[in-house]
Design a protein around this motif. Sequence first.
Motif, PDB file in Angstrom:
ATOM      1  N   ASP A  89       0.851  -1.189   0.000  1.00 27.83           N
ATOM      2  CA  ASP A  89       0.000   0.000   0.000  1.00 27.83           C
ATOM      3  C   ASP A  89       0.890   1.244   0.000  1.00 27.83           C
ATOM      4  O   ASP A  89       1.624   1.480   0.961  1.00 27.83           O
ATOM      5  CB  ASP A  89      -0.902   0.003   1.239  1.00 27.83           C
ATOM      6  CG  ASP A  89      -1.903   1.146   1.237  1.00 27.83           C
ATOM      7  OD1 ASP A  89      -1.787   2.049   0.386  1.00 27.83           O
ATOM      8  OD2 ASP A  89      -2.809   1.153   2.105  1.00 27.83           O
ATOM      9  N   GLY A 146      -0.050  -7.000  -4.780  1.00 27.91           N
ATOM     10  CA  GLY A 146      -1.473  -6.771  -4.634  1.00 27.91           C
ATOM     11  C   GLY A 146      -2.053  -7.960  -3.888  1.00 27.91           C
ATOM     12  O   GLY A 146      -1.825  -9.110  -4.285  1.00 27.91           O
ATOM     13  N   GLU A 185      -3.964  -2.781  -7.593  1.00 31.04           N
ATOM     14  CA  GLU A 185      -3.213  -2.323  -6.425  1.00 31.04           C
ATOM     15  C   GLU A 185      -1.716  -2.594  -6.596  1.00 31.04           C
ATOM     16  O   GLU A 185      -0.874  -1.749  -6.234  1.00 31.04           O
ATOM     17  CB  GLU A 185      -3.732  -3.020  -5.170  1.00 31.04           C
ATOM     18  CG  GLU A 185      -5.127  -2.570  -4.743  1.00 31.04           C
ATOM     19  CD  GLU A 185      -5.644  -3.352  -3.548  1.00 31.04           C
ATOM     20  OE1 GLU A 185      -4.931  -4.284  -3.087  1.00 31.04           O
ATOM     21  OE2 GLU A 185      -6.747  -3.036  -3.060  1.00 31.04           O
ATOM     22  N   THR A 236       1.200   0.274  -6.679  1.00 32.28           N
ATOM     23  CA  THR A 236       2.312   0.233  -5.721  1.00 32.28           C
ATOM     24  C   THR A 236       3.646   0.165  -6.448  1.00 32.28           C
ATOM     25  O   THR A 236       4.629   0.803  -6.048  1.00 32.28           O
ATOM     26  CB  THR A 236       2.161  -0.977  -4.785  1.00 32.28           C
ATOM     27  OG1 THR A 236       0.884  -0.924  -4.144  1.00 32.28           O
ATOM     28  CG2 THR A 236       3.237  -0.978  -3.717  1.00 32.28           C
TER      29      THR A 236
END
Length: 279
Positions: free
Chosen positions: A12, A40, A68, A72
Amino acid sequence: MAYKTLLTVLTDPKVSDAALEQLVALAGAQDAHAEALCLGVDRTQTGYYYAGANAMILQETLERATAEAEATLAYAKEKLGKSGVRWSAEDGVAQIADLGRHVAYRARFADLVVLPRPYGDGHGAEAEPIVEAAMFDGHAPVLVVPDGATPISQPGTVLVAWNESVESMSAIRKAMPFLTAAEQVRIVVIDPPQHGPERSDPGGLLSQMLSRHGVNCEIDVLSKTMTRVSDVLNRHAADTSADMIVMGAYGHSRFREAILGGATRNMLEQAKVPVFMAH
């Protein structure tokens, strides 16, 4: 000896700044290669859904985890690309129940794993198993960095938590590059046992061992004036302006610490300076 391969695992971008900045600082100081594994995480448990929905849910969660991971990775590349150190970054997708396998495989080939603190606002459920997988299954030392911590290239003052345990000695041996380069290492013994082998000279043999490596040591014998050992260590770190704490991790089982708490879990929750841990 120096740390030549440094790894961080990111899931994250919102809670990754401190770990990435610390990774870059160490890579520059140690002339090391900085690696970022950007994952992710599929946090769903599809077995709880009715059978007809599994395919749709799997597709949706896979797409979300992939997005995600890509976000990132882009974040890590931007940060590392401006750093001036040697670096590499890659992304991937993992289910939360299988996360440890991916982390452990990469940690096995790293000299040091630099990770965000696993507890706090905005930290996902995957943060704790990442730390544990690196230590237990990857057999790598881990440097846990609190949110907002100032990156350090080399700690000036290091606290070493010593309780005569195998875990403590493992952490000390793996932290030797930091200890030999530090200006001062303070061996902290809290309530030494009255009938132990070091009862007449707490920390003495450890100090002797480290001094033969050129480490400038002092021994601080403290009373457990607070309920938790981690509170005593954190207060002493503040009192001595320590830059890093070195300690053994999970002297009790992880299950016991998860349910009842313990020095490792409490330190991971409360530490204000980077904590070097090994098991």
